[in-house]
Design a protein around this motif. Sequence first.
Motif, PDB file in Angstrom:
ATOM      1  N   UNK A  49      28.803  42.959  37.830  1.00  0.00           N
ATOM      2  CA  UNK A  49      28.663  44.382  38.140  1.00  0.00           C
ATOM      3  C   UNK A  49      30.028  45.034  38.313  1.00  0.00           C
ATOM      4  N   UNK A  50      30.932  44.342  38.981  1.00  0.00           N
ATOM      5  CA  UNK A  50      32.279  44.878  39.176  1.00  0.00           C
ATOM      6  C   UNK A  50      33.018  45.000  37.848  1.00  0.00           C
ATOM      7  N   UNK A  51      32.893  43.967  37.028  1.00  0.00           N
ATOM      8  CA  UNK A  51      33.550  44.022  35.712  1.00  0.00           C
ATOM      9  C   UNK A  51      32.987  45.146  34.841  1.00  0.00           C
ATOM     10  N   UNK A  52      31.689  45.357  34.907  1.00  0.00           N
ATOM     11  CA  UNK A  52      31.072  46.439  34.098  1.00  0.00           C
ATOM     12  C   UNK A  52      31.615  47.791  34.529  1.00  0.00           C
ATOM     13  N   UNK A  53      31.715  47.969  35.852  1.00  0.00           N
ATOM     14  CA  UNK A  53      32.220  49.253  36.345  1.00  0.00           C
ATOM     15  C   UNK A  53      33.681  49.467  35.960  1.00  0.00           C
ATOM     16  N   UNK A  54      34.476  48.407  36.102  1.00  0.00           N
ATOM     17  CA  UNK A  54      35.915  48.554  35.885  1.00  0.00           C
ATOM     18  C   UNK A  54      36.269  48.492  34.401  1.00  0.00           C
ATOM     19  N   UNK A  55      35.738  47.457  33.746  1.00  0.00           N
ATOM     20  CA  UNK A  55      36.177  47.184  32.369  1.00  0.00           C
ATOM     21  C   UNK A  55      35.396  47.967  31.312  1.00  0.00           C
TER      22      UNK A  55
END
Length: 536
Positions: A49-55
Motif C-alpha cells: 500500500x505504501x509503495x502504491x501511494x509513493x511509487x
Amino acid sequence: MTTDTPPGGSRKSRWSAQTWFNVVLLAMTLLLGVSAIVGATVLRNAASASNRLIDHISVGRIQAERLQATLLNQETGVRGFVISGKEEFLQPYTDGLRDQIAVSSRIEGLSPGAEPLRALDEVGRLAADWRTRYAEPMIASVRAEGPESVSAAQAEESKRSFDAVRTGLVTQNDAWARAREQARADLGAARTVRDATFFGILAAFLITIVTVAVLLRIAVFGPLSRLREASRRVTGGDFEHHVDTGGPADLAELADDMEAMRRRIVSELEEARSSRVRIAAQAEELKRSNAELEQFAYVASHDLQEPLRKIASFCQMLQQRYAPQLDERANTYIDFAVDGAKRMQVLINELLTFSRVGRVSREPVEMDLNDVVGRALANLSAAVEESGAEVEVGDLPTVVGDRTQFVMLWQNLIGNSLKFRDPGRTPRIEIASERADGEVRMTVTDNGIGISPNFADKIFVIFQRLHQRDAYEGTGIGLALCRKIVEQHGGTIRLDTEYAEGARFIITLPAEAVVPEQEGEAGREEPAEAAVGTVP
C-alpha cells in the motif's frame, strides 16, 4: 500385593515429562511459525500500500501535471504561430506533442487504476480531436497563405475545442486525487491491520506462555515439588511416609523407585533393630562367658596346679621310699609321671598367659622400647651369660601400649634367638628400627639355625613345634603369643623368608601406636615391670 490405580488415570496412559516438554516445544514452534507467516503477510500488504501511494499514485499525479503542461504548451505554440506566422513560435507545439506521447506512456506504465487511465484516455482523445480538427488545419493554412488565412471564427472554435481538453484535464486531476485518497485509505487500513496483528501476536505469545507455565506447574513442577518434599521427609527420618506424587509417567516411575527404596530401608532398619537386639544379647552372653572364663582361669591357676604338685610329690616320695623294691623300669615310669606333671604345670601357666593377652590389659602408656628391651634382657641375663651372646640394640622409638606385653614380646623373641642358636658360632642378636610414613618397622636378627620359609606361617600357630621335645624345650606357644601381642596393638609380625644367615623377624607398628620423635621422651621415666611368662 496389589497396586492401586494412581489418581489421574493409569500410568501407561500418562505422558512423560519429556513428552510434555516436546508438546510445549511443538506448540511454541507452531505459534512462532504462524505468527511469522501472518506478520510477514501483514507487513507485505502495508509495504504494498505504501509503495502504491509513493511509487505509483504520487508519481502518476506528477506525470499528469506534466501532461497538462505539454498540452498547454501545444495550445500556446499554435496560437502564437497563427498570430505571427513565424516557425519558431511553433516549437512549443512540437515539443509538447513529443512530451505528451512520452508522459502518457509513463502514466500507463505505472498501472494507476481504471479511473485515472480512463481520464487519461479521454484527455488523449480530446487532445487528438483538437489537433485534427483545428490545430493542424490552422498550421497548414498559415504556412500556405499566411496568418490572415485564419478567421476569427475558426480561432474561436479552436479555443472552445481546447477548453474541452482543459475540462478533461480537470477530470483527470480529480481522478488522480480520488486515487490518492483511496491509496491513503488503503495504507491506513494496512497499518491498522499490521498494528492489530502484532498486538494479537504479542497477546497470543503471552497467553501461550502463561498457559504453558500453568500446565507445566500442574503436570510437571507440582509432582516434582511433591517428590522433593517426600524425599526430604524420608531422608529426615520419616520412613513411614508413603511416596506417591502422581504426575508424568517417568516421575511416577521415579516415585515408585523411591517408594521401593523406602520400603527396603524400612526392612533394613527392622533387620538392624533385630540385629542390635541379638548383638546386645550376644554381648551379654559374651560378658557372662568372660566372667566364666575368668573363673576358669582362677581355677586353672590355683585348683588345677595343686593336684599336679601332689602327683609329682607323691610319685617322688614313692620312688624314695620303695627304691630298693623298684626295678629300673618302675623308676623310669615314675620319672615319666613326674615330668608329665611338671610339663602340665608349665603348659597351664603358658595358656593363662596367652589368654590374658587382649583380655586383661593395662592402661596404654608411652614407653621407650630401649628401656623395654633392657628389661627383657635383664630377665634373660642368665641365658645371655650362659650362651655368651652378643646383643646389639639400635635406637628404638617410643610407642604407646601395654608395657608388660611388650616386655613379654621382646623376651620371647630374644629367648628364641638364644635357644635356637648355632652350636658352631657365638650367638649374635641385632635389634634395629626405621620409620616410614608414620609407621615404625623393627627387626630382630640372629645368626642361629634359622627357619625354613615353608614354616613361615606355621611357627605362629599355637602349640606348633618344628623340633622334637627332647631337642629343644618349650611348649610352642611363644611366637603365637608374640603375634597376639603385636596384633593387639594394631601391628603385624612376620618371618623374613629372604634372610638365610639365621632368622629375622619383622615387626611393623601403625602410626597411631608410634609417638613422634619430638615427643619421644615422655615414656622414658616409666618404671619397668617384671615380664610375665617363660622363655620358650
